[in-house]
Design an enzyme around this catalytic site. Structure first.
Site, PDB file in Angstrom:
ATOM      1  N   ASN A   8     -24.967 -19.905  -6.854  1.00  0.00           N
ATOM      2  CA  ASN A   8     -26.124 -19.907  -5.951  1.00  0.00           C
ATOM      3  C   ASN A   8     -26.523 -21.361  -5.716  1.00  0.00           C
ATOM      4  OD1 ASN A   8     -28.595 -19.611  -4.686  1.00  0.00           O
ATOM      5  ND2 ASN A   8     -29.663 -18.846  -6.511  1.00  0.00           N
ATOM      6  N   LYS A  10     -28.749 -22.459  -3.797  1.00  0.00           N
ATOM      7  CA  LYS A  10     -30.195 -22.591  -3.499  1.00  0.00           C
ATOM      8  C   LYS A  10     -30.399 -23.515  -2.290  1.00  0.00           C
ATOM      9  CE  LYS A  10     -31.097 -21.935  -8.388  1.00  0.00           C
ATOM     10  NZ  LYS A  10     -32.073 -21.955  -9.448  1.00  0.00           N
ATOM     11  N   HIS A  92     -34.281 -12.775  -6.390  1.00  0.00           N
ATOM     12  CA  HIS A  92     -34.208 -13.946  -7.274  1.00  0.00           C
ATOM     13  C   HIS A  92     -35.632 -14.345  -7.676  1.00  0.00           C
ATOM     14  CE1 HIS A  92     -33.500 -17.989  -8.740  1.00  0.00           C
ATOM     15  NE2 HIS A  92     -32.235 -17.654  -8.878  1.00  0.00           N
ATOM     16  N   GLU A  94     -37.033 -17.049  -7.891  1.00  0.00           N
ATOM     17  CA  GLU A  94     -37.665 -18.062  -7.022  1.00  0.00           C
ATOM     18  C   GLU A  94     -38.209 -17.422  -5.744  1.00  0.00           C
ATOM     19  OE1 GLU A  94     -34.369 -20.801  -7.073  1.00  0.00           O
ATOM     20  OE2 GLU A  94     -34.757 -21.172  -9.196  1.00  0.00           O
ATOM     21  N   GLU A 162     -31.564 -12.305 -15.420  1.00  0.00           N
ATOM     22  CA  GLU A 162     -31.862 -13.740 -15.452  1.00  0.00           C
ATOM     23  C   GLU A 162     -33.246 -13.968 -16.056  1.00  0.00           C
ATOM     24  OE1 GLU A 162     -29.545 -16.082 -12.355  1.00  0.00           O
ATOM     25  OE2 GLU A 162     -31.272 -15.290 -11.303  1.00  0.00           O
ATOM     26  N   GLY A 168     -32.647 -22.946 -14.870  1.00  0.00           N
ATOM     27  CA  GLY A 168     -32.806 -24.383 -14.630  1.00  0.00           C
ATOM     28  C   GLY A 168     -33.434 -25.149 -15.773  1.00  0.00           C
ATOM     29  N   SER A 208     -29.065 -21.083 -16.793  1.00  0.00           N
ATOM     30  CA  SER A 208     -28.515 -22.238 -17.506  1.00  0.00           C
ATOM     31  C   SER A 208     -27.089 -22.016 -18.027  1.00  0.00           C
ATOM     32  CB  SER A 208     -29.442 -22.676 -18.642  1.00  0.00           C
ATOM     33  OG  SER A 208     -30.662 -23.145 -18.097  1.00  0.00           O
TER      34      SER A 208
HETATM   35  C1  PEP Z   1     -30.229 -19.175 -10.810  1.00  0.00           C
HETATM   36  O1  PEP Z   1     -30.883 -19.806 -10.004  1.00  0.00           O
HETATM   37  O2  PEP Z   1     -29.980 -17.983 -10.583  1.00  0.00           O
HETATM   38  C2  PEP Z   1     -29.777 -19.847 -11.995  1.00  0.00           C
HETATM   39  C3  PEP Z   1     -29.245 -19.110 -12.941  1.00  0.00           C
HETATM   40  O3  PEP Z   1     -29.950 -21.192 -12.068  1.00  0.00           O
HETATM   41  P1  PEP Z   1     -29.393 -22.174 -13.229  1.00  0.00           P
HETATM   42  O4  PEP Z   1     -27.961 -21.779 -13.482  1.00  0.00           O
HETATM   43  O5  PEP Z   1     -29.520 -23.540 -12.663  1.00  0.00           O
HETATM   44  O6  PEP Z   1     -30.247 -21.926 -14.423  1.00  0.00           O
END
Ligand code: PEP
Length: 249
Positions: A8, A10, A92, A94, A162, A168, A208
């Site tokens: 992703n 973003k 998601h 976000e 998640e 992040g 992460s």
């Molecule tokens: C995400 O945005 O779905 C995500 C898992 O981000 P990151 O891998 O940067 O933690």
């Protein structure tokens, strides 16, 4: 089950970022894993040209609930499909946080995506950190109840677990907790849908994931893939994660 590795991007990447996708295409001509890149909407058509009819797939990061209409700034599932996209992420954290999307909206988006013949990845995750998996699952259950439509084919819908606190941040749950949560989600799917279909849903872990922890996470029971943010932006890190999914060390 074939693992699913999703990147992703973003709101990252102008045209130069597509060089990373070109490198992935060259590195994985015949992957044993399903690989999906979700670029920003501005890069989607160019990304689809790069992957052409090859095995790497392109997806959207979100879609509107309607196929078209007066919704400035939004894109629909139909548009993603028309552009050549194969997948879309919905719910998601976000989107939930920055755009106040509740799970009922996420469910409507999932239905819109399935109607447009896209495969959908529904994200769920708890915000509280350091709570036992059983307690975190209470939140996850509500999100799953409300975000996943009642009529789904497991081949067309995946769940991305998640934990919001892991996105992040460089923090991840322990492998044991990932295993517990994924198996709890699998049990939920068996209870809500037909028991014999529970194993056909792909349950991804996200938060992460990086080249160092990918193999351990991907080798965990009930982890059928990963959703990767930051580490998907560079082909050298993302390719290591794909290799971990393919069992290449
Ligand atoms: C995400 O945005 O779905 C995500 C898992 O981000 P990151 O891998 O940067 O933690």
């Amino acid at each position: 089950m074939v693992k699913l590795v999703v990147g992703n991007w973003k709101m990252n990447g102008v045209s130069a970022q597509l060089a990373e996708l070109e490198k992935l295409v060259a590195l994985f001509p015949r992957p044993q894993t399903d690989i999906v890149i979700c670029p920003p909407a501005t890069l989607m058509m160019a990304a689809i040209k790069i992957v052409d009819v090859g095995p790497i797939m392109i997806g959207g990061q979100d879609c509107h609930v309607e196929p078209s209409g007066a919704h400035t700034g939004d894109i629909s599932a139909l548009m993603i499909k028309d552009a050549g996209g194969k997948f879309v992420i919905v719910g998601h954290s976000e989107r939930r946080e920055n755009h106040n999307e509740d799970s009922h909206t996420v469910c409507a988006k999932s239905i819109a995506a399935l109607k447009a013949n896209l495969k959908v990845i529904v994200c769920v995750g708890e915000t509280s950190h350091n709570v036992p998996v059983e307690n975190a699952f209470a939140d996850i259950k509500t999100l799953l109840d409300q975000s996943i439509p009642d009529r789904v084919m497991p081949q067309n819908l995946s769940i991305a677990y998640e934990p919001v606190w892991a996105i992040g941040t460089g923090k991840t749950p322990t492998i044991e907790d990932i295993a517990k949560m994924h198996s709890r989600i699998r049990r939920y799917l068996g209870e809500r849908f037909r028991t014999d279909t529970a194993n056909l849903f792909r349950i991804l872990y996200g938060g992460s994931v990086n080249p160092k922890n990918a193999a351990a996470i991907l080798n965990t029971r009930d982890v059928d893939g990963v959703l990767v943010g930051g580490a998907s932006l560079k082909s050298d890190t993302f390719s290591e994660i794909i290799k971990a999914a393919e069992g290449i060390h």
